[in-house]
Design a protein around this motif. Structure first.
Motif, PDB file in Angstrom:
ATOM      1  N   GLY A 192       0.812  -1.201   0.000  1.00 32.38           N
ATOM      2  CA  GLY A 192       0.000   0.000   0.000  1.00 32.38           C
ATOM      3  C   GLY A 192       0.847   1.253   0.000  1.00 32.38           C
ATOM      4  O   GLY A 192       2.023   1.232   0.375  1.00 32.38           O
ATOM      5  N   GLY A 193       0.239   2.361  -0.412  1.00 32.33           N
ATOM      6  CA  GLY A 193       0.944   3.631  -0.448  1.00 32.33           C
ATOM      7  C   GLY A 193       0.776   4.402   0.851  1.00 32.33           C
ATOM      8  O   GLY A 193       0.257   3.890   1.845  1.00 32.33           O
ATOM      9  N   SER A 194       1.186   5.642   0.830  1.00 29.22           N
ATOM     10  CA  SER A 194       1.104   6.488   2.018  1.00 29.22           C
ATOM     11  C   SER A 194      -0.287   7.060   2.237  1.00 29.22           C
ATOM     12  O   SER A 194      -0.572   7.636   3.280  1.00 29.22           O
ATOM     13  N   SER A 195      -1.147   6.901   1.251  1.00 30.75           N
ATOM     14  CA  SER A 195      -2.530   7.365   1.356  1.00 30.75           C
ATOM     15  C   SER A 195      -3.436   6.375   0.647  1.00 30.75           C
ATOM     16  O   SER A 195      -2.964   5.515  -0.118  1.00 30.75           O
ATOM     17  N   ARG A 196      -4.729   6.503   0.899  1.00 29.51           N
ATOM     18  CA  ARG A 196      -5.682   5.632   0.213  1.00 29.51           C
ATOM     19  C   ARG A 196      -5.601   5.818  -1.294  1.00 29.51           C
ATOM     20  O   ARG A 196      -5.598   4.846  -2.060  1.00 29.51           O
ATOM     21  N   ALA A 197      -5.515   7.066  -1.728  1.00 28.29           N
ATOM     22  CA  ALA A 197      -5.452   7.355  -3.154  1.00 28.29           C
ATOM     23  C   ALA A 197      -4.228   6.711  -3.801  1.00 28.29           C
ATOM     24  O   ALA A 197      -4.313   6.131  -4.891  1.00 28.29           O
ATOM     25  N   GLU A 198      -3.093   6.785  -3.120  1.00 32.22           N
ATOM     26  CA  GLU A 198      -1.875   6.187  -3.667  1.00 32.22           C
ATOM     27  C   GLU A 198      -1.999   4.666  -3.715  1.00 32.22           C
ATOM     28  O   GLU A 198      -1.556   4.031  -4.682  1.00 32.22           O
ATOM     29  N   SER A 199      -2.620   4.071  -2.700  1.00 31.84           N
ATOM     30  CA  SER A 199      -2.808   2.623  -2.688  1.00 31.84           C
ATOM     31  C   SER A 199      -3.682   2.172  -3.863  1.00 31.84           C
ATOM     32  O   SER A 199      -3.383   1.173  -4.530  1.00 31.84           O
ATOM     33  N   VAL A 200      -4.758   2.907  -4.116  1.00 32.80           N
ATOM     34  CA  VAL A 200      -5.633   2.548  -5.228  1.00 32.80           C
ATOM     35  C   VAL A 200      -4.882   2.673  -6.549  1.00 32.80           C
ATOM     36  O   VAL A 200      -4.964   1.781  -7.412  1.00 32.80           O
ATOM     37  N   ALA A 201      -4.154   3.760  -6.731  1.00 36.84           N
ATOM     38  CA  ALA A 201      -3.409   3.960  -7.972  1.00 36.84           C
ATOM     39  C   ALA A 201      -2.397   2.841  -8.198  1.00 36.84           C
ATOM     40  O   ALA A 201      -2.239   2.341  -9.325  1.00 36.84           O
ATOM     41  N   LEU A 202      -1.700   2.428  -7.144  1.00 33.16           N
ATOM     42  CA  LEU A 202      -0.738   1.330  -7.267  1.00 33.16           C
ATOM     43  C   LEU A 202      -1.427   0.022  -7.646  1.00 33.16           C
ATOM     44  O   LEU A 202      -0.936  -0.740  -8.482  1.00 33.16           O
ATOM     45  N   ALA A 203      -2.578  -0.234  -7.043  1.00 29.88           N
ATOM     46  CA  ALA A 203      -3.318  -1.465  -7.342  1.00 29.88           C
ATOM     47  C   ALA A 203      -3.837  -1.472  -8.770  1.00 29.88           C
ATOM     48  O   ALA A 203      -3.765  -2.493  -9.470  1.00 29.88           O
ATOM     49  N   LEU A 204      -4.348  -0.342  -9.228  1.00 28.27           N
ATOM     50  CA  LEU A 204      -4.845  -0.255 -10.600  1.00 28.27           C
ATOM     51  C   LEU A 204      -3.728  -0.506 -11.601  1.00 28.27           C
ATOM     52  O   LEU A 204      -3.922  -1.201 -12.610  1.00 28.27           O
ATOM     53  N   SER A 205      -2.554   0.033 -11.320  1.00 26.17           N
ATOM     54  CA  SER A 205      -1.417  -0.150 -12.219  1.00 26.17           C
ATOM     55  C   SER A 205      -0.946  -1.601 -12.261  1.00 26.17           C
ATOM     56  O   SER A 205      -0.320  -2.028 -13.237  1.00 26.17           O
ATOM     57  N   ALA A 206      -1.244  -2.359 -11.201  1.00 23.61           N
ATOM     58  CA  ALA A 206      -0.796  -3.749 -11.111  1.00 23.61           C
ATOM     59  C   ALA A 206      -1.804  -4.754 -11.668  1.00 23.61           C
ATOM     60  O   ALA A 206      -1.477  -5.947 -11.788  1.00 23.61           O
ATOM     61  N   LEU A 207      -2.991  -4.295 -12.011  1.00 25.59           N
ATOM     62  CA  LEU A 207      -4.044  -5.244 -12.392  1.00 25.59           C
ATOM     63  C   LEU A 207      -3.679  -6.107 -13.602  1.00 25.59           C
ATOM     64  O   LEU A 207      -4.056  -7.273 -13.669  1.00 25.59           O
ATOM     65  N   ASP A 208      -2.949  -5.535 -14.545  1.00 23.59           N
ATOM     66  CA  ASP A 208      -2.566  -6.319 -15.727  1.00 23.59           C
ATOM     67  C   ASP A 208      -1.719  -7.527 -15.353  1.00 23.59           C
ATOM     68  O   ASP A 208      -1.692  -8.522 -16.083  1.00 23.59           O
ATOM     69  N   PRO A 221      -9.909  -6.705 -17.991  1.00 18.82           N
ATOM     70  CA  PRO A 221     -11.209  -6.330 -17.427  1.00 18.82           C
ATOM     71  C   PRO A 221     -11.653  -4.961 -17.933  1.00 18.82           C
ATOM     72  O   PRO A 221     -10.843  -4.038 -18.077  1.00 18.82           O
ATOM     73  N   SER A 222     -12.940  -4.845 -18.206  1.00 18.21           N
ATOM     74  CA  SER A 222     -13.475  -3.556 -18.651  1.00 18.21           C
ATOM     75  C   SER A 222     -13.810  -2.657 -17.472  1.00 18.21           C
ATOM     76  O   SER A 222     -13.857  -1.426 -17.610  1.00 18.21           O
ATOM     77  N   HIS A 223     -14.033  -3.253 -16.307  1.00 20.03           N
ATOM     78  CA  HIS A 223     -14.453  -2.495 -15.129  1.00 20.03           C
ATOM     79  C   HIS A 223     -13.687  -2.977 -13.898  1.00 20.03           C
ATOM     80  O   HIS A 223     -13.160  -4.089 -13.879  1.00 20.03           O
ATOM     81  N   VAL A 224     -13.673  -2.121 -12.890  1.00 16.59           N
ATOM     82  CA  VAL A 224     -12.994  -2.481 -11.643  1.00 16.59           C
ATOM     83  C   VAL A 224     -13.857  -2.049 -10.464  1.00 16.59           C
ATOM     84  O   VAL A 224     -14.501  -0.988 -10.504  1.00 16.59           O
ATOM     85  N   LEU A 225     -13.877  -2.890  -9.439  1.00 10.00           N
ATOM     86  CA  LEU A 225     -14.537  -2.568  -8.183  1.00 10.00           C
ATOM     87  C   LEU A 225     -13.466  -2.306  -7.131  1.00 10.00           C
ATOM     88  O   LEU A 225     -12.528  -3.103  -6.986  1.00 10.00           O
ATOM     89  N   PHE A 270     -12.799   0.770 -16.047  1.00 14.08           N
ATOM     90  CA  PHE A 270     -11.420   0.629 -15.578  1.00 14.08           C
ATOM     91  C   PHE A 270     -10.479   1.699 -16.120  1.00 14.08           C
ATOM     92  O   PHE A 270      -9.787   2.396 -15.365  1.00 14.08           O
ATOM     93  N   LYS A 271     -10.434   1.851 -17.439  1.00  9.44           N
ATOM     94  CA  LYS A 271      -9.478   2.786 -18.028  1.00  9.44           C
ATOM     95  C   LYS A 271      -9.772   4.220 -17.597  1.00  9.44           C
ATOM     96  O   LYS A 271      -8.853   5.031 -17.417  1.00  9.44           O
ATOM     97  N   THR A 272     -11.048   4.519 -17.414  1.00  6.54           N
ATOM     98  CA  THR A 272     -11.415   5.871 -16.981  1.00  6.54           C
ATOM     99  C   THR A 272     -10.910   6.154 -15.575  1.00  6.54           C
ATOM    100  O   THR A 272     -10.340   7.215 -15.303  1.00  6.54           O
ATOM    101  N   LEU A 273     -11.101   5.205 -14.655  1.00  8.57           N
ATOM    102  CA  LEU A 273     -10.644   5.421 -13.283  1.00  8.57           C
ATOM    103  C   LEU A 273      -9.127   5.493 -13.212  1.00  8.57           C
ATOM    104  O   LEU A 273      -8.565   6.347 -12.511  1.00  8.57           O
ATOM    105  N   LEU A 274      -8.449   4.618 -13.954  1.00  3.58           N
ATOM    106  CA  LEU A 274      -6.983   4.642 -13.962  1.00  3.58           C
ATOM    107  C   LEU A 274      -6.474   5.986 -14.468  1.00  3.58           C
ATOM    108  O   LEU A 274      -5.582   6.606 -13.862  1.00  3.58           O
ATOM    109  N   GLY A 275      -7.059   6.474 -15.548  1.00  3.02           N
ATOM    110  CA  GLY A 275      -6.658   7.764 -16.085  1.00  3.02           C
ATOM    111  C   GLY A 275      -6.962   8.902 -15.125  1.00  3.02           C
ATOM    112  O   GLY A 275      -6.180   9.853 -15.001  1.00  3.02           O
ATOM    113  N   ALA A 276      -8.093   8.797 -14.434  1.00  2.00           N
ATOM    114  CA  ALA A 276      -8.483   9.846 -13.490  1.00  2.00           C
ATOM    115  C   ALA A 276      -7.493   9.941 -12.336  1.00  2.00           C
ATOM    116  O   ALA A 276      -7.111  11.044 -11.913  1.00  2.00           O
TER     117      ALA A 276
END
Length: 264
Positions: free
Chosen positions: A94-110, A123-127, A194-200
């Protein structure tokens, strides 16, 4: 391109959502659990013989929606990493914040392994789901996924607010009473294209907006993406303090007794 322009372009890109939805799940389990008071990461706390992470993973597994799972864990936490592996999940620190943790996880999904019975297509979508909401019923996952499948780009489970809510100034004086009918309490899993959230998330980081992110839906809001609500569930409470764990135990026992009663 201005912040508004880039976010508007991202919102326009949502129209590229695949008509055949597939879902990955990110579970956030890197929290320290300080307020819970056990002296260990919250996801490692035991309840009825299982850790909170195990309960959360079991709920995702039972929902039958996850083609891939990524779990954020505290750095070098072997025990939680092994639990995640038992469910075919990839772990990232995990990262230093919730936002950083989510971003790291999204980048690792592939890189996450494809779970048995699912297509290897991306995946087209992510929960995004909190491990602290360990006992979320499968019906909530299904409602979020059904709404995404119908074409929504961002979907969150909510409950009506039953308490009266007031705004208070720095001196403790009431300044106004908020209209309760328009308020909702927000839960997880929160679902997105998925791609929208990752880009956001990438845009938010580049433009220094990460500190303004209070949940994943707020990132979509920054991008001008409509966020649809579906009904949540009172059993999907977030376990933050010891009293929450006691309440979760009572609700789980009530569910078990109800199931036994129905069988009889």
């Amino acid at each position: 391109m201005t912040n508004t322009d880039s976010f508007s372009q991202m919102a326009d890109d949502v129209t590229g959502t695949s008509p055949v939805a597939s879902f990955a799940v990110v579970i956030l389990a890197a929290g320290s659990g300080t307020r819970l008071g056990y002296g260990i990461p919250k996801a490692a706390v035991q309840h009825s013989g299982k850790t909170l992470l195990e309960w959360a993973l079991a709920g995702v597994d039972a929902s039958g929606v996850a083609s891939r799972i990524v779990v954020t864990v505290p750095t070098d936490d072997t025990a939680l990493t092994n639990i995640a592996a038992d469910y075919g999940a990839l772990t990232v620190s995990g990262g230093s914040s919730r936002a950083e943790s989510v971003a790291l996880a999204l980048s690792a999904l592939d890189n996450a392994p494809v779970r048995s019975g699912f297509s290897s297509d991306a995946p087209s979508h992510v929960l995004i789901h909190d491990a602290a909401r360990s006992f979320t019923p499968v019906e909530v996952f299904h409602r979020v996924c059904q709404s995404l499948s119908s074409g929504q780009a961002a979907v969150i489970p909510v409950l009506p607010v039953v308490d009266t809510i007031k705004t208070v100034d720095a001196d403790g004086y009431v300044r106004s009473t908020v209209q309760r009918s328009v308020l909702r309490s927000v839960q997880t899993p929160q679902g997105f294209h998925f791609k929208t959230l990752l880009g956001a998330y990438r845009q938010a980081e580049e433009q220094g907006l990460s500190d303004e992110i209070t949940d994943d839906a707020s990132v979509a809001e920054m991008c001008g993406i409509p966020v649809k609500t579906v009904l949540g569930d009172f059993r999907s409470l977030k376990i933050t303090v010891a009293e929450d764990l006691a309440l979760a135990s009572a609700l789980k026992l009530a569910d078990e007794l109800s199931a036994v009663s129905e069988k009889d």
